[in-house]
Scaffold this motif. Structure first.
Motif, PDB file in Angstrom:
ATOM      1  N   ILE A 121       0.838  -1.200   0.000  1.00 56.13           N
ATOM      2  CA  ILE A 121       0.000   0.000   0.000  1.00 56.13           C
ATOM      3  C   ILE A 121       0.874   1.251   0.000  1.00 56.13           C
ATOM      4  CG2 ILE A 121      -1.618   1.374   1.372  1.00 56.13           C
ATOM      5  CD1 ILE A 121      -2.855  -1.243   2.350  1.00 56.13           C
ATOM      6  N   LEU A 122       1.924   1.226   0.796  1.00 59.23           N
ATOM      7  CA  LEU A 122       2.758   2.414   0.982  1.00 59.23           C
ATOM      8  C   LEU A 122       3.563   2.788  -0.264  1.00 59.23           C
ATOM      9  CD1 LEU A 122       3.975   1.671   4.593  1.00 59.23           C
ATOM     10  CD2 LEU A 122       2.756   3.735   3.898  1.00 59.23           C
ATOM     11  N   ASN A 123       4.231   1.815  -0.877  1.00 62.11           N
ATOM     12  CA  ASN A 123       5.065   2.175  -2.040  1.00 62.11           C
ATOM     13  C   ASN A 123       5.145   1.077  -3.089  1.00 62.11           C
ATOM     14  OD1 ASN A 123       6.795   0.327  -0.773  1.00 62.11           O
ATOM     15  ND2 ASN A 123       8.641   1.470  -1.346  1.00 62.11           N
ATOM     16  N   GLY A 124       4.213   0.138  -3.057  1.00 64.88           N
ATOM     17  CA  GLY A 124       4.194  -0.898  -4.083  1.00 64.88           C
ATOM     18  C   GLY A 124       5.414  -1.796  -4.074  1.00 64.88           C
ATOM     19  N   ASN A 125       6.031  -1.947  -2.926  1.00 58.82           N
ATOM     20  CA  ASN A 125       7.226  -2.778  -2.766  1.00 58.82           C
ATOM     21  C   ASN A 125       8.441  -2.203  -3.485  1.00 58.82           C
ATOM     22  OD1 ASN A 125       8.533  -5.071  -1.644  1.00 58.82           O
ATOM     23  ND2 ASN A 125       8.421  -6.141  -3.599  1.00 58.82           N
ATOM     24  N   GLY A 126       8.488  -0.893  -3.612  1.00 55.73           N
ATOM     25  CA  GLY A 126       9.681  -0.263  -4.171  1.00 55.73           C
ATOM     26  C   GLY A 126      10.903  -0.588  -3.338  1.00 55.73           C
ATOM     27  N   GLN A 127      12.034  -0.855  -3.988  1.00 55.51           N
ATOM     28  CA  GLN A 127      13.281  -1.274  -3.352  1.00 55.51           C
ATOM     29  C   GLN A 127      13.116  -2.531  -2.489  1.00 55.51           C
ATOM     30  OE1 GLN A 127      16.202   1.642  -1.918  1.00 55.51           O
ATOM     31  NE2 GLN A 127      14.706   3.258  -2.239  1.00 55.51           N
ATOM     32  N   GLN A 128      12.080  -3.304  -2.781  1.00 54.60           N
ATOM     33  CA  GLN A 128      11.813  -4.541  -2.028  1.00 54.60           C
ATOM     34  C   GLN A 128      11.551  -4.288  -0.539  1.00 54.60           C
ATOM     35  OE1 GLN A 128      11.736  -7.930  -3.342  1.00 54.60           O
ATOM     36  NE2 GLN A 128      11.489  -6.667  -5.165  1.00 54.60           N
ATOM     37  N   ILE A 129      11.087  -3.087  -0.221  1.00 55.38           N
ATOM     38  CA  ILE A 129      10.888  -2.725   1.184  1.00 55.38           C
ATOM     39  C   ILE A 129       9.799  -3.555   1.833  1.00 55.38           C
ATOM     40  CG2 ILE A 129      10.095  -0.856   2.709  1.00 55.38           C
ATOM     41  CD1 ILE A 129      11.636   1.080   0.899  1.00 55.38           C
ATOM     42  N   ALA A 130       8.696  -3.765   1.127  1.00 53.76           N
ATOM     43  CA  ALA A 130       7.603  -4.551   1.697  1.00 53.76           C
ATOM     44  C   ALA A 130       8.045  -5.976   1.992  1.00 53.76           C
ATOM     45  CB  ALA A 130       6.408  -4.549   0.743  1.00 53.76           C
ATOM     46  N   VAL A 131       8.718  -6.593   1.039  1.00 55.38           N
ATOM     47  CA  VAL A 131       9.191  -7.965   1.216  1.00 55.38           C
ATOM     48  C   VAL A 131      10.253  -8.033   2.317  1.00 55.38           C
ATOM     49  CG1 VAL A 131      10.443  -9.864   0.124  1.00 55.38           C
ATOM     50  CG2 VAL A 131       8.643  -8.662  -1.140  1.00 55.38           C
ATOM     51  N   ALA A 132      11.143  -7.044   2.341  1.00 60.86           N
ATOM     52  CA  ALA A 132      12.217  -7.038   3.333  1.00 60.86           C
ATOM     53  C   ALA A 132      11.661  -6.998   4.750  1.00 60.86           C
ATOM     54  CB  ALA A 132      13.135  -5.841   3.095  1.00 60.86           C
ATOM     55  N   TYR A 133      10.723  -6.115   4.992  1.00 59.09           N
ATOM     56  CA  TYR A 133      10.167  -6.008   6.340  1.00 59.09           C
ATOM     57  C   TYR A 133       9.245  -7.177   6.675  1.00 59.09           C
ATOM     58  CZ  TYR A 133      12.169  -1.538   7.612  1.00 59.09           C
ATOM     59  OH  TYR A 133      13.064  -0.540   7.961  1.00 59.09           O
ATOM     60  N   THR A 134       8.680  -7.795   5.652  1.00 60.13           N
ATOM     61  CA  THR A 134       7.888  -9.000   5.908  1.00 60.13           C
ATOM     62  C   THR A 134       8.786 -10.135   6.373  1.00 60.13           C
ATOM     63  OG1 THR A 134       6.242  -8.385   4.238  1.00 60.13           O
ATOM     64  CG2 THR A 134       6.336 -10.704   4.875  1.00 60.13           C
ATOM     65  N   VAL A 135       9.930 -10.296   5.715  1.00 55.60           N
ATOM     66  CA  VAL A 135      10.897 -11.312   6.142  1.00 55.60           C
ATOM     67  C   VAL A 135      11.385 -11.010   7.557  1.00 55.60           C
ATOM     68  CG1 VAL A 135      13.160 -12.330   5.691  1.00 55.60           C
ATOM     69  CG2 VAL A 135      11.613 -11.843   3.789  1.00 55.60           C
ATOM     70  N   ALA A 136      11.645  -9.736   7.827  1.00 55.19           N
ATOM     71  CA  ALA A 136      12.083  -9.343   9.169  1.00 55.19           C
ATOM     72  C   ALA A 136      11.008  -9.662  10.205  1.00 55.19           C
ATOM     73  CB  ALA A 136      12.412  -7.853   9.198  1.00 55.19           C
TER      74      ALA A 136
END
Length: 240
Positions: A121-136
């Motif tokens: 929602i926030l940035n469409g997973n730009g720079q893999q941020i959504a995936v990165a924080y999900t893994v975290a």
């Protein structure tokens, strides 16, 4: 090391009406915040990292961990009903591992999944941020579940202590005091998120990945072992 009946009873206790309400409210707040931030600011990688790191990883995950970890065994010890479970022909380490597995699963579902959705929602997973924080969030869910399960076995005030730890140490001190970050599950998990993004993004951690992995494993294993040891020391009437 997994007992289906124990797991079913633990899921039923954790997802009861009162606890389930809290479990759904917290992710709802994250998604509402993500939608509001996106509406006001548009897609922004730095803002997305700030929201996911500052709210999802630092607040949502540990709070869900408190609810799931302490709720997996704490109430049974507090009201004495654990004696009925311990009287069954189930090994006590199996009980701990089963309850830990359930706590981890619940924490992951109610924290990692909303984190992923909020990131998109926030940035469409730009720079893999959504995936990165999900893994975290997934990694942190394991450590927090073990820590708070241990608290549930050693004290009747596990929820209070867990909330103080989550809100004061993880959400406040670890974010403001650099020295505290080395001893923060949040920061260890952030190191994993940084690795997922390739290390060259707005996601950062003050702890190196090798040390973070060692600490995550050590804390999880240590807390699980000690919880099992504590449960083994509980005696029933008639036991020698």
């Amino acid at each position: 090391m997994y007992h289906p009946t124990v797991a079913r009873l633990t899921y039923r206790a954790l997802l009861g009406r009162r606890r389930a309400a809290v479990l759904f409210v917290l992710p709802g707040l994250l998604l509402f915040l993500a939608a509001a931030v996106r509406l006001l600011n548009g897609p922004d990688d730095q803002i997305a990292a700030d929201v996911l790191g500052g709210f999802a990883l630092a607040t949502l995950v540990p709070l869900i961990g408190v609810i799931a970890g302490t709720g997996a065994i704490g109430p049974e010890i507090d009201d004495g009903s654990v004696v009925y479970l311990l009287s069954k022909p189930v090994k006590r380490p199996t009980i701990i591992m089963t309850k830990l597995t359930v706590a981890i699963a619940v924490t992951m579902v109610f924290s990692a999944l909303p984190t992923l959705i909020a990131g998109f929602i926030l940035n469409g997973n730009g720079q893999q941020i959504a995936v990165a924080y999900t893994v975290a969030a997934l990694v942190a869910s394991i450590a927090y579940s073990a820590i708070f399960l241990l608290l549930g076995t050693v004290t009747r005030h596990a929820v209070v202590i867990g909330l103080v730890y989550a809100l004061i140490w993880e959400a406040l001190f670890a974010g403001l005091i650099s020295g505290a970050r080395t001893l923060s599950v949040r920061e260890w998990s952030a190191a994993v998120a940084q690795k997922v993004t390739g290390g060259d993004s707005v996601v950062s951690s003050d702890v190196g990945l090798p040390l973070a992995v060692v600490l995550l494993i050590a804390v999880t294993a240590g807390a699980t072992w000690f919880a099992g040891h504590k449960l083994r020391t509980l005696t029933l009437a008639g036991e020698e």
